[in-house]
Scaffold this motif. Structure first.
Motif, PDB file in Angstrom:
ATOM      1  N   ILE A 160       0.832  -1.204   0.000  1.00  0.00           N
ATOM      2  CA  ILE A 160       0.000   0.000   0.000  1.00  0.00           C
ATOM      3  C   ILE A 160       0.875   1.267   0.000  1.00  0.00           C
ATOM      4  CG2 ILE A 160      -0.317   0.090   2.531  1.00  0.00           C
ATOM      5  CD1 ILE A 160      -3.043   0.890  -0.057  1.00  0.00           C
ATOM      6  N   THR A 190      -8.642  -4.917   0.086  1.00  0.00           N
ATOM      7  CA  THR A 190      -7.692  -4.747   1.186  1.00  0.00           C
ATOM      8  C   THR A 190      -8.428  -4.439   2.494  1.00  0.00           C
ATOM      9  OG1 THR A 190      -5.647  -3.620   1.816  1.00  0.00           O
ATOM     10  CG2 THR A 190      -7.222  -2.313   0.561  1.00  0.00           C
ATOM     11  N   ASN A 194      -6.196   0.183   5.238  1.00  0.00           N
ATOM     12  CA  ASN A 194      -5.612   0.627   3.962  1.00  0.00           C
ATOM     13  C   ASN A 194      -6.581   1.502   3.166  1.00  0.00           C
ATOM     14  OD1 ASN A 194      -3.204  -0.560   4.466  1.00  0.00           O
ATOM     15  ND2 ASN A 194      -3.581  -2.395   3.230  1.00  0.00           N
TER      16      ASN A 194
END
Ligand code: SF4
Length: 482
Positions: A160, A190, A194
């Motif tokens: 990320i 995700t 995130n």
């Protein structure tokens, strides 16, 4: 056995297999029920309300009946209705965007994608920040203002932090009069954590294609990797919403499963988002399986004819009138031209589907995710749209004015979005014409702008838009938007 519960947070309940099978059965049993079909078309028709227009939409069961109906006159009526709804909510504007591939490293085993981990022949590539910058300059030099970034799932190569760094780089590039004003993100499902980071990075829409809603097929088509987890993937939009992202984009990869199943599943997903979050999908994409390195679309036996594909698009538009609908360069000029009239509101132009594709000197683009069918330049696509009475729009105002999620939907559902989108489209088109268009495109563009300005009903809005366009033409750049 799971019950059908659209408000549930469990994928097996809101995308309920039994409900989809019963829906298909109901649709097939009623596909010649003219009385029912007429009543559904009437229900979906735009109705005047105050100064605006409202469209009721249809449930997944209702819309599935329309999709199953094979009476030619009724199908024609559906196409006309889809066009009417598109005009009522979006007018003749078509929003322009381009994909930007950051990395094709991927640990998943999706059998239809050349980036799958078993493909050892495809070169693996990940852009450095310098390369991201160069790609963005190339995109800005074409005139793009809105990107969709794409990356495979690979926590080591594409964590990320890498995605966030790329977003920051993209927003930081201002080449000549160019800038990227909205970055949409298409990365793997995700965590809420995130998604919060993506929200804080200022992303536009979070896009995640379901690929197929059929769990059994999904598990077979995603044999390995984190994406194998159907529920985690299907519940991703709920986590994105929890993380504060209120514009989410749905899509299936048509051709993997039976289209009736996908259609019902897609609409049930939209209903679920409305039921739980009070806001449906910001966009719905309609990709079809395409040829690519080590991928032969012929091995998937659910290929769709262009006619069926067009009808699916029209029926989605009728069922979910407020959603933006996207078609990419996977489709040819001819197919794109046809479905623009049935509800598509966003298209990509001059796309490269390879990593580093905008700065590679020439093809073959050996890291391509799929073969592009429409290879025209952005200038050619813009001119073609205008010649066919569409207004190419480079507008990103809603996102920049905080009109996202339910605030955007409320405007759209009241038919009010036309009061700001139409002038914004004309002003951003004028920016494009001044900075990037060929002489021929520019000429056609200003003729169109002149006609379209006259259609703005409010004197004040028309006056401000006209003044801004004059300012843009005399190089007095103003960051104005309605
Ligand atoms: S579809 Fe996405 S997750 Fe699957 S192999 Fe391709 S890049 Fe990876």
């Amino acid at each position: 056995m799971y019950p059908y519960r659209p408000e549930s947070m469990i994928a097996d309940e809101f995308i309920n297999d039994d409900e989809i099978l019963q829906t298909i059965q109901f649709a097939n049993e009623n596909k010649h029920n003219v009385e029912l079909i007429d009543s559904l078309l009437e229900k979906a028709r735009p109705k005047k309300k105050g100064n605006g227009v409202v469209c009721a939409g249809l449930t997944h069961r209702e819309a599935s009946v329309l999709l199953a109906c094979d009476i030619p006159e009724k199908t024609e009526e559906m196409f006309r209705l889809a066009n009417e709804i598109k005009q009522a909510y979006y007018g003749n504007r078509i929003v322009m965007f381009a994909p930007l591939y950051l990395s094709n490293y991927c640990i998943n085993g999706c059998v239809y994608c050349p980036y799958h981990t078993v493909n050892k022949s495809i070169p693996r590539k990940k852009l450095t920040q310098e390369e991201v910058r160069n790609e963005v300059i190339a995109l800005q030099d074409m005139g793009h203002k809105r990107l969709a970034i794409e990356a495979g799932e690979d926590p080591v190569n594409n964590p990320i932090e890498y995605i966030l760094e790329c977003i920051k780089t993209i927003y930081s590039v201002h080449h000549k009069n160019g800038d990227i004003r909205r970055v949409n993100v298409n990365i793997a499902a995700t965590t809420v954590e995130n998604y919060k980071k993506l929200k804080d990075a200022g992303i536009g829409t979070y896009i995640l294609f379901q690929e197929t809603y059929n769990k059994k097929s999904y598990l077979e088509l995603h044999p390995t990797g984190p994406k194998h987890d159907y529920n985690y993937h299907t519940e991703a939009m709920d986590r994105a919403m929890e993380g504060g992202i209120d514009d989410v984009g749905l899509g299936v990869l048509f051709g993997l499963e039976g289209y009736q199943y996908e259609f019902a599943g897609l609409l049930m997903h939209a209903e679920h988002l409305e039921a739980v979050h009070g806001v449906g999908p910001h966009t719905i994409s309609v990709p079809r399986v395409k040829k690519a390195d080590d991928i032969d679309p012929g091995v998937f036996d659910n290929g769709l004819s262009d006619d069926k594909f067009a009808k699916i698009i029209a029926c989605i538009r009728i069922a979910v009138p407020y959603t933006g609908m996207i078609i990419s360069t996977r489709e040819s000029e001819a197919v794109r031209g046809r479905v623009l009239d049935y509800g598509i509101s966003q298209i990509s132009g001059a796309s490269r589907t390879s990593v580093g594709g905008y700065t590679e000197a020439e093809r073959p683009h050996d890291t391509e995710q799929f073969d592009v069918s429409d290879n025209r330049s952005l200038d050619e696509v813009v001119r073609w749209l205008m010649e066919n009475d569409h207004i190419p729009s480079f507008c990103t105002a809603c996102y920049r004015e905080g009109r996202t999620g339910d605030r955007f939907m409320a405007l759209c559902k009241n038919g009010q979005i036309l009061n700001c989108c139409h002038p914004n489209a004309l002003m951003t088109l004028s920016e494009y014409l001044e900075d990037y268009a060929s002489e021929e495109t520019k000429k056609i563009g200003y003729e169109l702008i002149e006609q379209e300005l006259k259609k703005i009903p409010h004197d004040n809005v028309r006056r401000i838009a006209t003044e801004n366009i004059e300012a843009i033409r005399s190089s007095d750049r103003r960051d104005f938007r309605f």
